[in-house]
Design a protein around this motif. Sequence first.
Motif, PDB file in Angstrom:
ATOM      1  N   GLU A  51      -0.131 -18.716  -5.590  1.00 31.03           N
ATOM      2  CA  GLU A  51       0.590 -18.359  -6.805  1.00 31.03           C
ATOM      3  C   GLU A  51      -0.258 -17.577  -7.798  1.00 31.03           C
ATOM      4  N   GLU A  52      -1.560 -17.733  -7.750  1.00 36.40           N
ATOM      5  CA  GLU A  52      -2.460 -17.076  -8.701  1.00 36.40           C
ATOM      6  C   GLU A  52      -3.130 -15.879  -8.042  1.00 36.40           C
ATOM      7  N   VAL A  53      -2.671 -14.682  -8.437  1.00 32.18           N
ATOM      8  CA  VAL A  53      -3.160 -13.451  -7.833  1.00 32.18           C
ATOM      9  C   VAL A  53      -3.521 -12.457  -8.929  1.00 32.18           C
ATOM     10  N   LEU A  54      -4.673 -11.841  -8.779  1.00 37.52           N
ATOM     11  CA  LEU A  54      -5.105 -10.772  -9.673  1.00 37.52           C
ATOM     12  C   LEU A  54      -5.135  -9.488  -8.855  1.00 37.52           C
ATOM     13  N   GLN A  55      -4.360  -8.484  -9.276  1.00 35.04           N
ATOM     14  CA  GLN A  55      -4.329  -7.207  -8.574  1.00 35.04           C
ATOM     15  C   GLN A  55      -5.112  -6.170  -9.368  1.00 35.04           C
ATOM     16  N   ILE A  56      -5.933  -5.419  -8.650  1.00 34.36           N
ATOM     17  CA  ILE A  56      -6.748  -4.391  -9.291  1.00 34.36           C
ATOM     18  C   ILE A  56      -6.629  -3.105  -8.476  1.00 34.36           C
ATOM     19  N   SER A  57      -6.329  -2.018  -9.175  1.00 38.64           N
ATOM     20  CA  SER A  57      -6.296  -0.701  -8.543  1.00 38.64           C
ATOM     21  C   SER A  57      -7.509   0.078  -9.003  1.00 38.64           C
ATOM     22  N   PRO A  58      -8.170   0.768  -8.083  1.00 39.33           N
ATOM     23  CA  PRO A  58      -9.350   1.550  -8.494  1.00 39.33           C
ATOM     24  C   PRO A  58      -8.951   2.713  -9.396  1.00 39.33           C
ATOM     25  N   GLU A  59      -9.841   3.058 -10.313  1.00 35.78           N
ATOM     26  CA  GLU A  59      -9.564   4.169 -11.228  1.00 35.78           C
ATOM     27  C   GLU A  59      -9.550   5.502 -10.496  1.00 35.78           C
ATOM     28  N   GLU A  60     -10.491   5.689  -9.604  1.00 31.79           N
ATOM     29  CA  GLU A  60     -10.557   6.933  -8.836  1.00 31.79           C
ATOM     30  C   GLU A  60     -10.512   6.593  -7.358  1.00 31.79           C
ATOM     31  N   TYR A  61      -9.420   6.989  -6.721  1.00 31.48           N
ATOM     32  CA  TYR A  61      -9.233   6.687  -5.302  1.00 31.48           C
ATOM     33  C   TYR A  61      -8.346   7.782  -4.722  1.00 31.48           C
ATOM     34  N   PRO A  62      -8.723   8.336  -3.581  1.00 33.07           N
ATOM     35  CA  PRO A  62      -7.895   9.401  -2.995  1.00 33.07           C
ATOM     36  C   PRO A  62      -6.599   8.821  -2.404  1.00 33.07           C
ATOM     37  N   ASP A  63      -5.556   9.645  -2.369  1.00 36.64           N
ATOM     38  CA  ASP A  63      -4.341   9.245  -1.660  1.00 36.64           C
ATOM     39  C   ASP A  63      -4.625   9.407  -0.173  1.00 36.64           C
ATOM     40  N   LEU A  64      -4.595   8.310   0.545  1.00 42.60           N
ATOM     41  CA  LEU A  64      -4.905   8.354   1.969  1.00 42.60           C
ATOM     42  C   LEU A  64      -3.645   8.149   2.795  1.00 42.60           C
ATOM     43  N   VAL A  65      -3.535   8.901   3.863  1.00 47.33           N
ATOM     44  CA  VAL A  65      -2.424   8.771   4.793  1.00 47.33           C
ATOM     45  C   VAL A  65      -2.929   7.963   5.987  1.00 47.33           C
ATOM     46  N   ILE A  66      -2.211   6.900   6.292  1.00 50.77           N
ATOM     47  CA  ILE A  66      -2.595   6.020   7.400  1.00 50.77           C
ATOM     48  C   ILE A  66      -2.115   6.626   8.712  1.00 50.77           C
ATOM     49  N   SER A  67      -2.991   6.773   9.659  1.00 48.82           N
ATOM     50  CA  SER A  67      -2.630   7.300  10.970  1.00 48.82           C
ATOM     51  C   SER A  67      -1.608   6.383  11.636  1.00 48.82           C
ATOM     52  N   VAL A  68      -0.609   6.992  12.256  1.00 54.13           N
ATOM     53  CA  VAL A  68       0.401   6.200  12.980  1.00 54.13           C
ATOM     54  C   VAL A  68      -0.097   5.782  14.356  1.00 54.13           C
ATOM     55  N   GLU A  69      -1.235   6.320  14.748  1.00 51.02           N
ATOM     56  CA  GLU A  69      -1.849   5.997  16.041  1.00 51.02           C
ATOM     57  C   GLU A  69      -3.078   5.124  15.792  1.00 51.02           C
ATOM     58  N   PRO A  70      -2.909   3.793  15.772  1.00 48.28           N
ATOM     59  CA  PRO A  70      -4.068   2.930  15.529  1.00 48.28           C
ATOM     60  C   PRO A  70      -5.112   3.069  16.644  1.00 48.28           C
ATOM     61  N   SER A  71      -6.366   2.991  16.266  1.00 49.08           N
ATOM     62  CA  SER A  71      -7.467   3.097  17.221  1.00 49.08           C
ATOM     63  C   SER A  71      -8.521   2.033  16.923  1.00 49.08           C
ATOM     64  N   VAL A  72      -8.592   1.044  17.781  1.00 57.60           N
ATOM     65  CA  VAL A  72      -9.607  -0.003  17.645  1.00 57.60           C
ATOM     66  C   VAL A  72     -11.001   0.606  17.770  1.00 57.60           C
ATOM     67  N   GLU A  73     -11.157   1.581  18.657  1.00 61.34           N
ATOM     68  CA  GLU A  73     -12.458   2.215  18.859  1.00 61.34           C
ATOM     69  C   GLU A  73     -12.928   2.921  17.589  1.00 61.34           C
ATOM     70  N   LYS A  74     -12.028   3.689  16.962  1.00 55.85           N
ATOM     71  CA  LYS A  74     -12.395   4.378  15.713  1.00 55.85           C
ATOM     72  C   LYS A  74     -12.745   3.365  14.622  1.00 55.85           C
ATOM     73  N   LEU A  75     -11.968   2.296  14.551  1.00 50.21           N
ATOM     74  CA  LEU A  75     -12.234   1.281  13.535  1.00 50.21           C
ATOM     75  C   LEU A  75     -13.577   0.610  13.772  1.00 50.21           C
ATOM     76  N   LYS A  76     -13.873   0.258  15.008  1.00 46.88           N
ATOM     77  CA  LYS A  76     -15.160  -0.384  15.307  1.00 46.88           C
ATOM     78  C   LYS A  76     -16.324   0.539  14.958  1.00 46.88           C
ATOM     79  N   HIS A  77     -16.156   1.833  15.218  1.00 49.81           N
ATOM     80  CA  HIS A  77     -17.208   2.787  14.861  1.00 49.81           C
ATOM     81  C   HIS A  77     -17.359   2.861  13.336  1.00 49.81           C
ATOM     82  N   ALA A  78     -16.226   2.931  12.626  1.00 52.70           N
ATOM     83  CA  ALA A  78     -16.266   2.980  11.154  1.00 52.70           C
ATOM     84  C   ALA A  78     -16.942   1.736  10.588  1.00 52.70           C
ATOM     85  N   LEU A  79     -16.627   0.576  11.152  1.00 53.35           N
ATOM     86  CA  LEU A  79     -17.249  -0.674  10.705  1.00 53.35           C
ATOM     87  C   LEU A  79     -18.754  -0.667  10.968  1.00 53.35           C
TER      88      LEU A  79
END
Length: 131
Positions: A51-79
Motif C-alpha cells: 500500500e505504501e509506494v513512492l514513485q520517482i521519475s528521473p528529471e533527464e531520461y531519454p524516451d526509450l522504445v522497448i524491442s518487441v524481440e526479447p533477447s536473453v543474450e543481449k540482456l546478459k551481455h548488458a548486465l
Amino acid sequence: MFTKEDIHAATSRIKSGSDFPQFIQELKEMGVIRNDVYVSNGLSAYFASEEEVLQISPEEYPDLVISVEPSVEKLKHALKIHQTGETGFISFCEHAADAGVEKWITDLKDMTCTYYDTAGNELVKEKISAT
C-alpha cells in the motif's frame, strides 16, 4: 517511511552497476521491500508495503522504445558490462530496451532482481550479492 530525498541521496552514490549491491543495502536499511523500474520512461516505484509506494521519475531520461524481440543474450551481455562498471544507468537502460526489457523488479526480501519483457515473461533472474 523513506522520502524522495532519501532515495535521491542513495542514487547519487551510484556510478555504475558495480555499485548496485551497496545501493540495495541502503534501500533495505530505509525500509524498501521492492523496487520496480520501467525502462521506457525511467519511472521507479519504491515499496515500503503493497500500500505504501513512492514513485520517482528521473528529471533527464531519454524516451526509450522497448524491442518487441526479447533477447536473453543481449540482456546478459548488458548486465555483464554494467556490473563491471563499463556503463552507467542510462546506457544500461538503453541496452535493456534493445534487449526487450520492459521493467525489472528488485525484491529486497529475496535479494533478487528479475527482468521482464513486454509480455510479462521473465528473461533473467539474478541473485543480488551482499555487500
